[in-house]
Design a protein around this motif. Structure first.
Motif, PDB file in Angstrom:
ATOM      1  N   ARG A 164       1.573   6.148  -3.227  1.00 15.79           N
ATOM      2  CA  ARG A 164       1.801   4.932  -2.431  1.00 15.79           C
ATOM      3  C   ARG A 164       1.410   3.641  -3.143  1.00 15.79           C
ATOM      4  O   ARG A 164       1.430   2.578  -2.529  1.00 15.79           O
ATOM      5  CB  ARG A 164       1.065   5.053  -1.103  1.00 15.79           C
ATOM      6  CG  ARG A 164       1.657   6.157  -0.254  1.00 15.79           C
ATOM      7  CD  ARG A 164       1.098   6.192   1.121  1.00 15.79           C
ATOM      8  NE  ARG A 164       1.791   7.234   1.883  1.00 15.79           N
ATOM      9  CZ  ARG A 164       1.308   7.817   2.946  1.00 15.79           C
ATOM     10  NH1 ARG A 164       0.129   7.466   3.401  1.00 15.79           N
ATOM     11  NH2 ARG A 164       1.994   8.742   3.574  1.00 15.79           N
ATOM     12  N   ASP A 165       1.083   3.734  -4.434  1.00 16.25           N
ATOM     13  CA  ASP A 165       0.797   2.514  -5.204  1.00 16.25           C
ATOM     14  C   ASP A 165       2.057   1.665  -5.297  1.00 16.25           C
ATOM     15  O   ASP A 165       3.133   2.181  -5.634  1.00 16.25           O
ATOM     16  CB  ASP A 165       0.364   2.849  -6.640  1.00 16.25           C
ATOM     17  CG  ASP A 165      -1.046   3.386  -6.745  1.00 16.25           C
ATOM     18  OD1 ASP A 165      -1.807   3.271  -5.764  1.00 16.25           O
ATOM     19  OD2 ASP A 165      -1.370   3.933  -7.818  1.00 16.25           O
ATOM     20  N   ARG A 166       1.932   0.367  -5.043  1.00 21.11           N
ATOM     21  CA  ARG A 166       3.073  -0.527  -5.229  1.00 21.11           C
ATOM     22  C   ARG A 166       3.232  -0.750  -6.731  1.00 21.11           C
ATOM     23  O   ARG A 166       2.310  -1.198  -7.403  1.00 21.11           O
ATOM     24  CB  ARG A 166       2.852  -1.844  -4.492  1.00 21.11           C
ATOM     25  CG  ARG A 166       2.897  -1.645  -2.960  1.00 21.11           C
ATOM     26  CD  ARG A 166       2.932  -2.939  -2.198  1.00 21.11           C
ATOM     27  NE  ARG A 166       4.131  -3.719  -2.467  1.00 21.11           N
ATOM     28  CZ  ARG A 166       5.315  -3.544  -1.867  1.00 21.11           C
ATOM     29  NH1 ARG A 166       5.472  -2.591  -0.989  1.00 21.11           N
ATOM     30  NH2 ARG A 166       6.338  -4.324  -2.151  1.00 21.11           N
TER      31      ARG A 166
ATOM     32  N   THR B  76       7.409   2.210  -4.309  1.00 20.65           N
ATOM     33  CA  THR B  76       6.341   3.158  -4.615  1.00 20.65           C
ATOM     34  C   THR B  76       6.949   4.453  -5.159  1.00 20.65           C
ATOM     35  O   THR B  76       8.138   4.732  -4.944  1.00 20.65           O
ATOM     36  CB  THR B  76       5.511   3.506  -3.354  1.00 20.65           C
ATOM     37  OG1 THR B  76       6.361   4.190  -2.423  1.00 20.65           O
ATOM     38  CG2 THR B  76       4.915   2.262  -2.705  1.00 20.65           C
TER      39      THR B  76
ATOM     40  N   ASP C 260      -2.461   8.128 -13.303  1.00 24.74           N
ATOM     41  CA  ASP C 260      -3.008   6.941 -12.624  1.00 24.74           C
ATOM     42  C   ASP C 260      -2.093   6.421 -11.521  1.00 24.74           C
ATOM     43  O   ASP C 260      -2.472   5.516 -10.788  1.00 24.74           O
ATOM     44  CB  ASP C 260      -3.248   5.809 -13.630  1.00 24.74           C
ATOM     45  CG  ASP C 260      -4.331   6.161 -14.641  1.00 24.74           C
ATOM     46  OD1 ASP C 260      -5.160   7.035 -14.344  1.00 24.74           O
ATOM     47  OD2 ASP C 260      -4.325   5.552 -15.722  1.00 24.74           O
ATOM     48  N   ILE C 261      -0.886   6.960 -11.424  1.00 28.77           N
ATOM     49  CA  ILE C 261       0.090   6.454 -10.447  1.00 28.77           C
ATOM     50  C   ILE C 261       0.004   7.296  -9.180  1.00 28.77           C
ATOM     51  O   ILE C 261       0.394   8.460  -9.164  1.00 28.77           O
ATOM     52  CB  ILE C 261       1.515   6.495 -11.027  1.00 28.77           C
ATOM     53  CG1 ILE C 261       1.590   5.656 -12.303  1.00 28.77           C
ATOM     54  CG2 ILE C 261       2.526   5.994  -9.996  1.00 28.77           C
ATOM     55  CD1 ILE C 261       2.857   5.844 -13.096  1.00 28.77           C
ATOM     56  N   GLU C 262      -0.511   6.687  -8.145  1.00 25.96           N
ATOM     57  CA  GLU C 262      -0.616   7.349  -6.848  1.00 25.96           C
ATOM     58  C   GLU C 262       0.701   7.198  -6.095  1.00 25.96           C
ATOM     59  O   GLU C 262       1.417   6.210  -6.283  1.00 25.96           O
ATOM     60  CB  GLU C 262      -1.761   6.746  -6.028  1.00 25.96           C
ATOM     61  CG  GLU C 262      -3.140   6.974  -6.634  1.00 25.96           C
ATOM     62  CD  GLU C 262      -3.526   8.443  -6.674  1.00 25.96           C
ATOM     63  OE1 GLU C 262      -3.147   9.197  -5.753  1.00 25.96           O
ATOM     64  OE2 GLU C 262      -4.205   8.840  -7.640  1.00 25.96           O
TER      65      GLU C 262
ATOM     66  N   ASN D 102       2.293  -3.963  -8.364  1.00 20.82           N
ATOM     67  CA  ASN D 102       0.860  -4.148  -8.595  1.00 20.82           C
ATOM     68  C   ASN D 102       0.403  -3.472  -9.881  1.00 20.82           C
ATOM     69  O   ASN D 102      -0.642  -3.808 -10.425  1.00 20.82           O
ATOM     70  CB  ASN D 102       0.042  -3.611  -7.413  1.00 20.82           C
ATOM     71  CG  ASN D 102       0.274  -4.409  -6.143  1.00 20.82           C
ATOM     72  OD1 ASN D 102       0.803  -5.517  -6.166  1.00 20.82           O
ATOM     73  ND2 ASN D 102      -0.108  -3.829  -5.021  1.00 20.82           N
ATOM     74  N   LEU D 103       1.189  -2.509 -10.366  1.00 19.95           N
ATOM     75  CA  LEU D 103       0.862  -1.815 -11.611  1.00 19.95           C
ATOM     76  C   LEU D 103       1.520  -2.479 -12.827  1.00 19.95           C
ATOM     77  O   LEU D 103       1.345  -2.025 -13.942  1.00 19.95           O
ATOM     78  CB  LEU D 103       1.299  -0.350 -11.524  1.00 19.95           C
ATOM     79  CG  LEU D 103       0.639   0.478 -10.427  1.00 19.95           C
ATOM     80  CD1 LEU D 103       1.228   1.883 -10.403  1.00 19.95           C
ATOM     81  CD2 LEU D 103      -0.861   0.525 -10.610  1.00 19.95           C
TER      82      LEU D 103
END
Length: 109
Positions: free
Chosen positions: A48-50, A86, A44-46, A53-54
């Protein structure tokens, strides 16, 4: 020394490869550690995901820092997870901190 054996695994594996293979393995390792700290599925961790925010906060950022620096043999800044927020940024930074390759053993004569 058992301490080196415990920390050498990931680092030795990374130093044994170069280029894209090293980047892929390092990214997989960092993703795995982020997932463990955030108790989520690494898939689930992309890149560029901050991470904030996760669910990454100051306590989990320290845990992540520790989980990354020990196996890689690095000392990371206490603000690491906020300076590199990220998966992509962390991997880029860590990649630049690792030696190019393992120090070869002296040849046997």
């Amino acid at each position: 020394d058992s301490g080196n054996a415990a920390t050498g695994g990931v680092l030795d594996e990374l130093l044994a490869v170069a280029g894209d293979d090293r980047r892929e393995r390092l990214t997989a390792f960092v993703r795995q550690e982020i997932a463990a700290v955030l108790a989520c599925d690494g898939a689930d961790i992309e890149p560029r995901d901050r991470l904030q925010n996760l669910g990454l906060d100051s306590l989990t950022s320290v845990e992540l820092q520790n989980r990354l620096q020990r196996p890689l043999g690095l000392t990371l800044p206490t603000t690491f997870a906020f300076d590199y927020p990220t998966l992509e940024a962390m991997t880029e930074y860590l990649s630049g901190q690792l030696p190019e390759k393992a120090t070869p053993a002296a040849p046997v004569k």
